[in-house]
Design an enzyme around this catalytic site. Structure first.
Site, PDB file in Angstrom:
ATOM      1  CG  HIS A  66      15.459  32.678  44.262  1.00 40.35           C
ATOM      2  ND1 HIS A  66      16.457  33.563  44.583  1.00 40.35           N
ATOM      3  CD2 HIS A  66      15.539  31.680  45.192  1.00 40.35           C
ATOM      4  CE1 HIS A  66      17.130  33.116  45.632  1.00 40.35           C
ATOM      5  NE2 HIS A  66      16.593  31.986  46.024  1.00 40.35           N
ATOM      6  CG  HIS A  96       9.693  28.436  37.967  1.00 40.05           C
ATOM      7  ND1 HIS A  96       9.883  27.056  37.933  1.00 40.05           N
ATOM      8  CD2 HIS A  96      10.740  28.967  37.277  1.00 40.05           C
ATOM      9  CE1 HIS A  96      10.991  26.798  37.284  1.00 40.05           C
ATOM     10  NE2 HIS A  96      11.527  27.933  36.862  1.00 40.05           N
ATOM     11  CD  GLU A 108      16.152  31.206  33.298  1.00 37.94           C
ATOM     12  OE1 GLU A 108      15.799  30.010  33.463  1.00 37.94           O
ATOM     13  OE2 GLU A 108      16.888  31.797  34.094  1.00 37.94           O
ATOM     14  CB  THR A 201      18.099  28.227  34.550  1.00 35.05           C
ATOM     15  OG1 THR A 201      16.862  28.528  35.233  1.00 35.05           O
ATOM     16  CG2 THR A 201      17.818  27.425  33.286  1.00 35.05           C
TER      17      THR A 201
END
Ligand SMILES: NS(=O)(=O)c1cccc(F)c1F
Ligand SMILES: [Zn+2]
Length: 264
Positions: A66, A96, A108, A201
């Site tokens: 991911h 990350h 985001e 998230t």
């Protein structure tokens, strides 16, 4: 083993579908959000953020299918953040990134609808109150994540060590030694921030995060961003090779939450 439910960022398994396995996706303190500066509240009582990263030690770099994650030794309080909206020290666990496919979408959080090319998350946990990261990740005040926007421009000298290591973790599930990296070099000049109560998230989307979003972005080159897009979400043994890109969740409803600013 397929522990948990397979999720991703595609049409079938992406953010619009996550609520089926993770109903909290439609909760009241979900992240990310669109930050509208004119609607934030300047809180003069907010202390500055203090990052004590002097003895910080990265351990490895890891592709979980991911994102790409740099993990830290969090067995003591050697690398913590304090101050800002936090009541005590939170320990750095990992950082990350989230990024787009090209151009300047990929972040985001957004600011008045503006998207950035990428967003760096420094994930910390409340070791004063919780015994393990896993427990903290499920508690209302368990995590504190510092979000830093990345915009395209000149290359970032601190980011080189990371982008030059990405070839080692091209495939999902790959991990490589990555010692001695201190993410202090990834901070912008200013630690002015917005803060609000939110969530992870990504699934399991626990509503356990105090978000601290820095106002000032850092600048990275298109070439450096391109190296993130060489990562694959597929494992080495898999037939298809799908690139890791657009691994961001879009902004979620504010549901009456107040966003505070550390600056006027
Ligand atoms: N994108 S994120 O910072 O919300 C996040 C993702 C996975 C695990 C976490 F602990 C976390 F904080
Ligand atoms: Zn993240």
């Amino acid at each position: 083993a397929m522990t948990g439910h397979p999720w991703g960022y595609g049409d079938e398994d992406g953010p619009e579908a996550w609520h089926k396995d993770y109903p909290i996706a439609q909760g009241n303190r979900q992240s990310p959000i669109n930050i509208v500066p004119e609607e934030t509240m300047y809180d003069a009582s907010l202390p500055p953020i203090f990052l004590s990263y002097e003895h910080c030690n990265s351990i490895n770099i890891y592709n979980n299918g991911h994102s790409v994650i740099v993990e830290f030794d969090d067995t003591d309080d050697r690398t913590v953040i304090r101050g800002g909206p936090l009541d005590n020290a939170y320990r750095l666990k990992q950082f990350h990134f989230h990024w787009g496919g090209k151009g300047s979408h990929g972040s985001e959080h957004t600011v008045s609808g503006k998207t950035y090319a990428s967003e760096l998350h420094l994930v910390h946990w409340n070791a004063a109150k919780y015994k393990t990261f896993g427990e903290a990740a499920a508690g209302p005040d368990g995590l504190a994540v510092i979000a830093i926007f990345l915009e395209i421009g000149d290359e970032h000298r601190g980011l080189h060590k990371i982008t030059d290591a990405l070839y080692m973790v091209k495939f999902k599930g790959s991990v490589a030694d990555f010692k001695g990296f201190n993410p202090k070099c990834l901070l912008p000049n200013s630690l002015l921030f917005w803060t609000y109560p939110g969530s992870l998230t990504t699934p399991p989307l626990h509503e356990s995060v105090t978000w601290i979003v820095l106002k000032e972005p850092i600048t990275v080159s298109e070439k450096q961003m391109g190296k993130f897009r060489m990562l694959l979400i597929s494992g080495e043994e898999e037939e298809e090779r799908t690139r890791m890109e657009n691994n961001f969740r879009p902004p979620q409803p504010l549901k009456g939450r107040k966003v505070r600013a550390s600056f006027d």
